[in-house]
Design an enzyme around this catalytic site. Structure first.
Site, PDB file in Angstrom:
ATOM      1  N   GLY A  61     -10.702  -2.106   3.248  1.00  0.00           N
ATOM      2  CA  GLY A  61      -9.800  -2.025   4.408  1.00  0.00           C
ATOM      3  C   GLY A  61      -9.860  -0.671   5.098  1.00  0.00           C
ATOM      4  O   GLY A  61     -10.840   0.078   4.972  1.00  0.00           O
ATOM      5  N   ASP A  62      -8.796  -0.364   5.809  1.00  0.00           N
ATOM      6  CA  ASP A  62      -8.738   0.888   6.584  1.00  0.00           C
ATOM      7  C   ASP A  62      -8.475   2.123   5.722  1.00  0.00           C
ATOM      8  O   ASP A  62      -8.805   3.250   6.119  1.00  0.00           O
ATOM      9  CB  ASP A  62      -7.591   0.795   7.607  1.00  0.00           C
ATOM     10  CG  ASP A  62      -6.238   0.577   6.890  1.00  0.00           C
ATOM     11  OD1 ASP A  62      -6.119  -0.435   6.175  1.00  0.00           O
ATOM     12  OD2 ASP A  62      -5.340   1.425   7.035  1.00  0.00           O
TER      13      ASP A  62
ATOM     14  N   GLY B 147      -0.783  -1.719   6.559  1.00  0.00           N
ATOM     15  CA  GLY B 147      -0.762  -2.944   7.346  1.00  0.00           C
ATOM     16  C   GLY B 147      -2.083  -3.675   7.251  1.00  0.00           C
ATOM     17  O   GLY B 147      -2.871  -3.443   6.324  1.00  0.00           O
TER      18      GLY B 147
ATOM     19  N   THR C  56       0.857  -1.188   0.000  1.00  0.00           N
ATOM     20  CA  THR C  56       0.000   0.000   0.000  1.00  0.00           C
ATOM     21  C   THR C  56       0.888   1.232   0.000  1.00  0.00           C
ATOM     22  O   THR C  56       1.974   1.202   0.577  1.00  0.00           O
ATOM     23  CB  THR C  56      -0.831  -0.012   1.293  1.00  0.00           C
ATOM     24  OG1 THR C  56      -1.804  -1.009   1.143  1.00  0.00           O
ATOM     25  CG2 THR C  56      -1.484   1.314   1.597  1.00  0.00           C
TER      26      THR C  56
ATOM     27  N   ARG D 169     -14.390  -6.633  -0.192  1.00  0.00           N
ATOM     28  CA  ARG D 169     -13.731  -6.272   1.074  1.00  0.00           C
ATOM     29  C   ARG D 169     -13.132  -4.850   0.974  1.00  0.00           C
ATOM     30  O   ARG D 169     -12.521  -4.488  -0.012  1.00  0.00           O
ATOM     31  CB  ARG D 169     -12.619  -7.287   1.365  1.00  0.00           C
ATOM     32  CG  ARG D 169     -11.812  -7.017   2.636  1.00  0.00           C
ATOM     33  CD  ARG D 169     -10.544  -6.288   2.325  1.00  0.00           C
ATOM     34  NE  ARG D 169      -9.713  -6.121   3.527  1.00  0.00           N
ATOM     35  CZ  ARG D 169      -8.680  -5.291   3.595  1.00  0.00           C
ATOM     36  NH1 ARG D 169      -8.345  -4.564   2.559  1.00  0.00           N
ATOM     37  NH2 ARG D 169      -7.978  -5.182   4.703  1.00  0.00           N
TER      38      ARG D 169
ATOM     39  N   GLY E 183      -5.524  -4.132   7.491  1.00  0.00           N
ATOM     40  CA  GLY E 183      -6.557  -3.106   7.613  1.00  0.00           C
ATOM     41  C   GLY E 183      -7.614  -3.389   8.658  1.00  0.00           C
ATOM     42  O   GLY E 183      -8.085  -2.477   9.353  1.00  0.00           O
TER      43      GLY E 183
HETATM   44  N1  ASP Z   1      -4.028  -1.388   4.913  1.00  0.00           N
HETATM   45  C1  ASP Z   1      -4.291  -1.988   3.617  1.00  0.00           C
HETATM   46  C2  ASP Z   1      -5.606  -2.736   3.670  1.00  0.00           C
HETATM   47  O1  ASP Z   1      -5.860  -3.400   4.649  1.00  0.00           O
HETATM   48  C3  ASP Z   1      -3.220  -2.934   3.179  1.00  0.00           C
HETATM   49  C4  ASP Z   1      -1.808  -2.476   3.362  1.00  0.00           C
HETATM   50  O2  ASP Z   1      -1.545  -1.461   3.961  1.00  0.00           O
HETATM   51  O3  ASP Z   1      -0.906  -3.164   2.864  1.00  0.00           O
HETATM   52  O4  ASP Z   1      -6.331  -2.706   2.713  1.00  0.00           O
END
Ligand code: ASP
Length: 295
Positions: free
Chosen positions: A191-192, A213, A161, A189, A215
Site C-alpha cells: 500500500g501507500d 486509509g 494502520t 500487495r 492505500g
Molecule cells: N493505508 C494502509 C494500506 O493501504 C491501510 C490503512 O491505512 O488502514 O495499506
C-alpha cells in the site's frame, strides 16, 4: 540554539469503526511515551519510532502483532519513517515475522544507503539485526489464485494502520507509519505506507504528514507530498488537508485520514471516513484522544 515546544500526534487508522476503550488507552500510552522522549530532548524521529512501537506491540491495531492477513493467510507488513531536517527516509514493504516493522524502517534509513527494502530480503535484513520475532499461529489459507482475484474489497472496511508525527525541541519534524495493509489483499500487495511521498512525508520547510486509509487511492495522488507542496505555497495544515482529501474523494472516490504537523507547532487531524482513531499531546493536561475529528 532555539528551543521549540515539542508535540506529538498519533493515529490508529481511519475507517468505519468507532474506537474501543483499550484502543483509546493504548493511543494515550503511546502519546505519553513519545512526548516524554521529546521532553527529555530526544529527536522527533526517535519519538515517532517509539510511539509507533507501542501501537505495533499492542496487537490492538492493524500493524505489528495485530496485522491483517493477506489472502494466502500470511501477515506481510509495510512501514516507513522520515525526518525533516536532512530529508532522510527508510522503509520496508511485505516484511514478515517481526513485531516492529517501524524499527526495520529506521534501520534501513540509518544502516544502509537505501530507502526501501522489500519482501523476503527485507525479512532477512531484520533477521541480520536480530529484530524481535513474532510467530503467527493461524493456518495458511488455500484459495486458488483465480478465487483470490475475485475477492472484492468489502464496503465497510476495517482499518487500524498506525502512524505518528512529531516536532522536537530543535524544530525538526518527523513522520512514520506502520500497517498490515487492507482487507482482502492479494499476496504481495503493497500500500501507500512504505512509499515516501504517499503514506508519509517530512520536511522542515513544510511539515510532517502520516496517512491512513485506502492505500491505492493515496498512492495515486501522492497525498503526503501533495499536502506538503500546498503548505509550501502558504496554505495552512487545515486547509491543505481539506483540499487534498476533497480532491481524493472527488477525483478517484478515495478514502483516507491524515495527521499533519508543521514546524511552528500548528497541526490538524482530518478524515473522509466516519472515524479516525487519533490524538495528540503537547505535555499540557492529558493527551487528547478521539475517534472523530473535523471532516
Ligand atoms: N493505508 C494502509 C494500506 O493501504 C491501510 C490503512 O491505512 O488502514 O495499506
Amino acid at each position: 540554539m532555539k528551543s521549540v515546544r515539542p508535540i506529538i500526534l498519533a493515529h490508529g487508522g481511519a475507517g468505519s469503526r468507532a474506537m474501543t476503550s483499550p484502543q483509546a488507552a493504548c493511543l494515550r500510552a503511546a502519546l505519553q511515551v513519545g512526548y516524554h522522549l521529546l521532553d527529555r530532548g530526544s529527536s522527533a524521529l526517535i519519538a515517532v519510532e517509539h510511539t509507533i512501537r507501542v501501537l505495533e506491540r499492542s496487537g490492538l491495531f492493524n500493524a505489528g502483532k495485530g496485522s491483517r492477513l493477506q489472502l494466502d493467510g500470511a501477515q506481510r507488513m509495510d512501514a516507513s519513517i522520515m525526518e525533516g531536517d536532512s530529508l532522510r527516509a527508510g522503509a520496508v514493504a511485505s516484511i514478515e515475522g517481526i513485531i516492529h516493522p517501524i524499527i526495520a524502517a529506521r534501520l534501513v534509513m540509518e544502516e544502509t544507503e537505501h530507502v526501501l527494502l522489500v519482501g523476503p530480503l527485507a525479512t532477512k535484513f531484520a533477521a541480520y539485526f536480530k529484530m524481535e520475532r513474532h510467530r503467527l499461529r493461524t493456518p495458511a489459507l488455500r484459495l486458488s489464485y483465480g478465487a483470490m482475484l475475485k475477492r472484492k474489497r468489502p464496503k465497510r472496511e476495517r482499518h487500524g494502520t498506525v502512524g505518528a508525527v512529531a516536532l522536537d525541541r530543535t524544530g525538526t519534524v518527523a513522520a512514520g507509519a506502520s500497517t498490515g495493509g487492507i482487507d482482502r489483499m492479494l499476496p504481495g500487495r503493497v500500500g501507500d505506507t512504505p512509499i515516501i511521498g504517499c503514506g508519509v512525508y517530512a520536511d522542515n520547510e513544510t511539515g510532517a504528514v502520516s496517512m491512513t486509509g485506502w492505500g491505492e487511492s493515496i498512492i495515486r495522488l501522492a497525498v503526503a507530498k501533495e499536502i506538503c507542496d500546498r503548505i509550501a505555497q502558504g496554505t495552512t495544515p487545515a486547509t491543505a488537508a481539506r483540499l487534498v482529501l476533497k480532491k481524493l474523494v472527488a477525483r478517484i472516490n478515495g478514502s483516507a485520514g491524515c495527521l499533519i504537523l508543521i514546524p511552528n507547532g500548528q497541526f490538524t487531524i482530518r478524515h473522509t471516513t466516519p472515524h479516525m482513531m487519533a490524538g495528540w499531546w503537547d505535555g499540557k493536561g492529558e493527551p487528547v484522544v478521539n475517534d472523530t475529528f473535523k471532516h
